[in-house]
Write a protein that holds these residues in place. Sequence first.
Motif, PDB file in Angstrom:
ATOM      1  N   THR A  71      69.025   4.868  47.108  1.00 37.39           N
ATOM      2  CA  THR A  71      70.129   5.439  47.884  1.00 37.39           C
ATOM      3  C   THR A  71      71.458   5.394  47.134  1.00 37.39           C
ATOM      4  O   THR A  71      72.452   5.930  47.617  1.00 37.39           O
ATOM      5  N   GLU A  72      71.496   4.753  45.978  1.00 39.53           N
ATOM      6  CA  GLU A  72      72.766   4.463  45.316  1.00 39.53           C
ATOM      7  C   GLU A  72      73.392   5.674  44.621  1.00 39.53           C
ATOM      8  O   GLU A  72      74.599   5.891  44.713  1.00 39.53           O
ATOM      9  N   THR A  74      73.772   8.872  44.836  1.00 38.36           N
ATOM     10  CA  THR A  74      74.570   9.903  45.499  1.00 38.36           C
ATOM     11  C   THR A  74      75.971   9.434  45.888  1.00 38.36           C
ATOM     12  O   THR A  74      76.830  10.249  46.212  1.00 38.36           O
ATOM     13  N   ARG A  75      76.201   8.126  45.851  1.00 36.84           N
ATOM     14  CA  ARG A  75      77.507   7.567  46.203  1.00 36.84           C
ATOM     15  C   ARG A  75      78.542   7.725  45.093  1.00 36.84           C
ATOM     16  O   ARG A  75      79.728   7.506  45.317  1.00 36.84           O
ATOM     17  N   HIS A  76      78.113   8.085  43.902  1.00 44.03           N
ATOM     18  CA  HIS A  76      78.982   8.065  42.729  1.00 44.03           C
ATOM     19  C   HIS A  76      79.640   9.404  42.412  1.00 44.03           C
ATOM     20  O   HIS A  76      80.416   9.492  41.466  1.00 44.03           O
ATOM     21  N   ASP A 132      73.005   6.362  56.805  1.00 43.29           N
ATOM     22  CA  ASP A 132      72.254   5.970  55.611  1.00 43.29           C
ATOM     23  C   ASP A 132      71.206   7.020  55.261  1.00 43.29           C
ATOM     24  O   ASP A 132      70.998   7.343  54.087  1.00 43.29           O
ATOM     25  N   MET A 135      73.039  10.115  53.811  1.00 45.60           N
ATOM     26  CA  MET A 135      73.639   9.888  52.499  1.00 45.60           C
ATOM     27  C   MET A 135      72.606   9.554  51.425  1.00 45.60           C
ATOM     28  O   MET A 135      72.966   9.171  50.323  1.00 45.60           O
ATOM     29  N   ASP A 136      71.353   9.708  51.725  1.00 46.94           N
ATOM     30  CA  ASP A 136      70.282   9.349  50.799  1.00 46.94           C
ATOM     31  C   ASP A 136      69.691  10.630  50.216  1.00 46.94           C
ATOM     32  O   ASP A 136      69.069  11.411  50.924  1.00 46.94           O
ATOM     33  N   LEU A 174      80.394  10.941  47.622  1.00 48.62           N
ATOM     34  CA  LEU A 174      81.394   9.955  47.197  1.00 48.62           C
ATOM     35  C   LEU A 174      82.590   9.835  48.136  1.00 48.62           C
ATOM     36  O   LEU A 174      82.913   8.734  48.585  1.00 48.62           O
ATOM     37  N   PHE A 177      81.545   8.301  51.507  1.00 47.72           N
ATOM     38  CA  PHE A 177      81.123   6.910  51.368  1.00 47.72           C
ATOM     39  C   PHE A 177      82.315   6.000  51.109  1.00 47.72           C
ATOM     40  O   PHE A 177      82.349   4.862  51.592  1.00 47.72           O
ATOM     41  N   PHE A 181      83.182   2.546  53.031  1.00 43.16           N
ATOM     42  CA  PHE A 181      83.243   1.289  52.286  1.00 43.16           C
ATOM     43  C   PHE A 181      84.605   0.625  52.443  1.00 43.16           C
ATOM     44  O   PHE A 181      84.714  -0.604  52.469  1.00 43.16           O
ATOM     45  N   TYR A 207      83.655   2.690  42.729  1.00 42.49           N
ATOM     46  CA  TYR A 207      83.564   4.020  43.346  1.00 42.49           C
ATOM     47  C   TYR A 207      84.891   4.771  43.253  1.00 42.49           C
ATOM     48  O   TYR A 207      84.910   5.985  43.037  1.00 42.49           O
TER      49      TYR A 207
END
Length: 378
Positions: A71-72, A74-76, A132, A135-136, A174, A177, A181, A207
């Motif tokens: 899942t990580e 796509t957050r960047h 979640d 966003m995955d 990003l 998220f 965060f 991020y």
Amino acid sequence: MTMINSIIVLFSISIIINTNTPDWGFFGHRKINRYAVFTLPEDMLGFYKKHIEFLTAHAVDPDKRRYALKTEATRHYIDIDAWDTMPFNKVPREFEEAVFKYGSFIFLDRNKDTFELKQAEQELRISPEIRDFIMDDRYSNEVHLPLELSCPDKLDEQVSAVIFRNRLAENGVLPFFLEEFYNRLVRSFDSNNAKAILKISADIGHYIADAHVPLHTTLNYNGELTDQKGIHAFWESRLPELFAEKEYDFMVGKAEYISDLRSYIWTTITESHACLESVLQNEMNLREQYPRDQQICYDERNDVTGPVQCRAFSKAYHDSMDGMVERRMRKSIHAVGSIWYSAWIDAGQPEMDKLSHNRAEEKNINKVSNLINETHHQ
């Protein structure tokens, strides 16, 4: 040189040029988090400076998680040019609105008929669990959502399944998220949780820095669409590693309170994308001017000798952008400090000195910080 040796050299160069190295490189992210500490006001500085080694070392945790947590990734980034053109006014800034624009919720009723929940009829509960899922990027086609988490109350009796058809995550989340965060950091300050404050501060610094990178705002992430594979590592890692230590000024002034976080994040994304044309075009122009054997050389990087962009070629590229990489790093540093500071303000300005000296978990944090410090000096 034998045929076999030639193949090995070409293969090695291909690996370097085509590998997507972590954003800003480990070097850049650590520098950004470290110098962000010195932007903080006196009321925060003591706590953050005491744990500066922790914040520095753990600035790269999100990149490490990309290899372990699906899942990580796509957050960047956000491939915002997949949705619109500058200034991206058609792209929703609010998460729920973007969910309904770039995805759809399909309900299957007891008679096996389907119907779609439109945004105007929105009664869906966008719970943390559903966020979640959305966003995955593993679920970029469609995913069956847990019925008990997603079904509007009045539809409970007639709905047998809920399917989310997702086009949002496949192009990155990003900015959405980052908002979420940030709220976690505010809650950590509010609850005086020193361990969580440090962990989330280190992560969110990563991020925010990613949002300042032009190549994290485009479908052409690593030059795949313009025959420039490897430009990602070149711009974000090679250039800072060669020039930042001796040429960049990392003293960026004091952190500032951000009154409208959402606008701040989206402005940052737009400003980053505005740099993209120069990032790509300048490198393309130089490739035409330099022979191939003057573009890629064997050099030492991270204590390993291998094929990377030649120093002269790198300097020409660096100079052609007239300080862009330094400006984006400086803005990253100031943004990280300002996010930390704003979260502290929004949490009611808890007393950091008491937190630093009285929390039980302080001993565990100090152990980690000391181990990191010893490792850096070995």
